[in-house]
Enzyme design. Sequence first.
Site, PDB file in Angstrom:
ATOM      1  N   GLY A  46       0.834  -1.196   0.000  1.00  0.00           N
ATOM      2  CA  GLY A  46       0.000   0.000   0.000  1.00  0.00           C
ATOM      3  C   GLY A  46       0.867   1.243   0.000  1.00  0.00           C
ATOM      4  O   GLY A  46       1.969   1.235   0.550  1.00  0.00           O
ATOM      5  N   GLN A  51       3.336   9.960   0.431  1.00  0.00           N
ATOM      6  CA  GLN A  51       4.618   9.262   0.598  1.00  0.00           C
ATOM      7  C   GLN A  51       5.559   9.515  -0.589  1.00  0.00           C
ATOM      8  O   GLN A  51       6.761   9.245  -0.482  1.00  0.00           O
ATOM      9  CB  GLN A  51       4.398   7.758   0.786  1.00  0.00           C
ATOM     10  CG  GLN A  51       3.687   7.410   2.102  1.00  0.00           C
ATOM     11  CD  GLN A  51       3.472   5.917   2.231  1.00  0.00           C
ATOM     12  OE1 GLN A  51       2.467   5.391   1.772  1.00  0.00           O
ATOM     13  NE2 GLN A  51       4.420   5.227   2.826  1.00  0.00           N
ATOM     14  N   CYS A  94       5.725   0.135   7.123  1.00  0.00           N
ATOM     15  CA  CYS A  94       5.404   1.269   6.250  1.00  0.00           C
ATOM     16  C   CYS A  94       6.632   1.578   5.407  1.00  0.00           C
ATOM     17  O   CYS A  94       7.753   1.590   5.933  1.00  0.00           O
ATOM     18  CB  CYS A  94       5.037   2.483   7.093  1.00  0.00           C
ATOM     19  SG  CYS A  94       4.639   3.955   6.135  1.00  0.00           S
ATOM     20  N   LEU A  95       6.414   1.847   4.116  1.00  0.00           N
ATOM     21  CA  LEU A  95       7.544   2.167   3.242  1.00  0.00           C
ATOM     22  C   LEU A  95       8.256   3.451   3.690  1.00  0.00           C
ATOM     23  O   LEU A  95       9.427   3.629   3.373  1.00  0.00           O
ATOM     24  CB  LEU A  95       7.070   2.294   1.789  1.00  0.00           C
ATOM     25  CG  LEU A  95       6.697   0.958   1.132  1.00  0.00           C
ATOM     26  CD1 LEU A  95       6.001   1.188  -0.197  1.00  0.00           C
ATOM     27  CD2 LEU A  95       7.943   0.094   0.938  1.00  0.00           C
ATOM     28  N   HIS A 136      -4.564   2.092   7.563  1.00  0.00           N
ATOM     29  CA  HIS A 136      -3.175   2.571   7.632  1.00  0.00           C
ATOM     30  C   HIS A 136      -2.945   3.669   6.578  1.00  0.00           C
ATOM     31  O   HIS A 136      -2.388   4.724   6.886  1.00  0.00           O
ATOM     32  CB  HIS A 136      -2.232   1.386   7.395  1.00  0.00           C
ATOM     33  CG  HIS A 136      -0.785   1.747   7.244  1.00  0.00           C
ATOM     34  ND1 HIS A 136       0.175   1.362   8.152  1.00  0.00           N
ATOM     35  CD2 HIS A 136      -0.121   2.462   6.294  1.00  0.00           C
ATOM     36  CE1 HIS A 136       1.348   1.822   7.755  1.00  0.00           C
ATOM     37  NE2 HIS A 136       1.197   2.496   6.616  1.00  0.00           N
ATOM     38  N   GLU A 137      -3.398   3.406   5.346  1.00  0.00           N
ATOM     39  CA  GLU A 137      -3.168   4.373   4.261  1.00  0.00           C
ATOM     40  C   GLU A 137      -3.991   5.642   4.469  1.00  0.00           C
ATOM     41  O   GLU A 137      -3.533   6.744   4.156  1.00  0.00           O
ATOM     42  CB  GLU A 137      -3.496   3.743   2.898  1.00  0.00           C
ATOM     43  CG  GLU A 137      -2.667   2.515   2.534  1.00  0.00           C
ATOM     44  CD  GLU A 137      -1.170   2.717   2.663  1.00  0.00           C
ATOM     45  OE1 GLU A 137      -0.700   3.857   2.504  1.00  0.00           O
ATOM     46  OE2 GLU A 137      -0.464   1.725   2.936  1.00  0.00           O
ATOM     47  N   HIS A 140      -2.341   8.162   6.583  1.00  0.00           N
ATOM     48  CA  HIS A 140      -1.350   8.991   5.870  1.00  0.00           C
ATOM     49  C   HIS A 140      -1.993  10.273   5.338  1.00  0.00           C
ATOM     50  O   HIS A 140      -1.341  11.324   5.290  1.00  0.00           O
ATOM     51  CB  HIS A 140      -0.754   8.228   4.682  1.00  0.00           C
ATOM     52  CG  HIS A 140       0.364   7.289   5.038  1.00  0.00           C
ATOM     53  ND1 HIS A 140       1.552   7.718   5.582  1.00  0.00           N
ATOM     54  CD2 HIS A 140       0.482   5.936   4.893  1.00  0.00           C
ATOM     55  CE1 HIS A 140       2.358   6.666   5.768  1.00  0.00           C
ATOM     56  NE2 HIS A 140       1.720   5.575   5.369  1.00  0.00           N
TER      57      HIS A 140
END
Length: 186
Positions: A46, A51, A94-95, A136-137, A140
């Site tokens: 995701g 990001q 997370c990236l 989660h996304e 962001h």
Amino acid sequence: MAILPIIIAPDPRLRQKSAPVERVDDELRTLMDDMLETMYAAPGIGLAAIQVGVPKRVIVMDLAGEGEEAEPRFFVNPEIINPSTKTTPYEEGCLSVPDFYEDVERPISCRVRYLDYHGEEQILDAEGLLAVCIQHEMDHLEGILFIDHLSRLKRERILKKLKKEQKFATAQEDGCGDPACNHPGH
Ligand code: QAP
Ligand code: CO
């Protein structure tokens, strides 16, 4: 298509609140395609637009396992309608917080209303990993990271390590291998 650089915490850009998308047009689809390619290259499951430095309410996701057929999903202006009161922990990563994984407690299921790749309104009932990932996304989009759900001690420890690693990486790029060296212009 293009692979975009992913912003790593504690970069303040990750704390911005993302703005609603006004129209799903070819320019936005190019961003979504680039985000998907960036996520696949990482690899991740995701990615939110912020990001890659774009403060728009756009998320890409693909939960297909290795060897399974790709299942890209695109969410524009997503809204959670009715999260369950029952919660469950899931070990998230997370990236933008590379190499750290911690349990986060979230509603076990939710309904999401959003616009798809073509700008059509959709409603999705999410549970399991899909529900974890969409929540989660969507965090962001509000400038929230999964580490914000941890204790202050754990969060500070992770951020400190990330900061140190980036200082080291920058010093190396600039031709100085000493992590203790923070001379300006080095
Ligand atoms: C969010 O995360 C997520 O630390 C998506 O070194 C995570 O794609 C939702 C990744 C877990 C639900 C459960 C993280 C890749 C990818 C790393 C990701 C790393 C390389 C994270
Ligand atoms: Co993330």
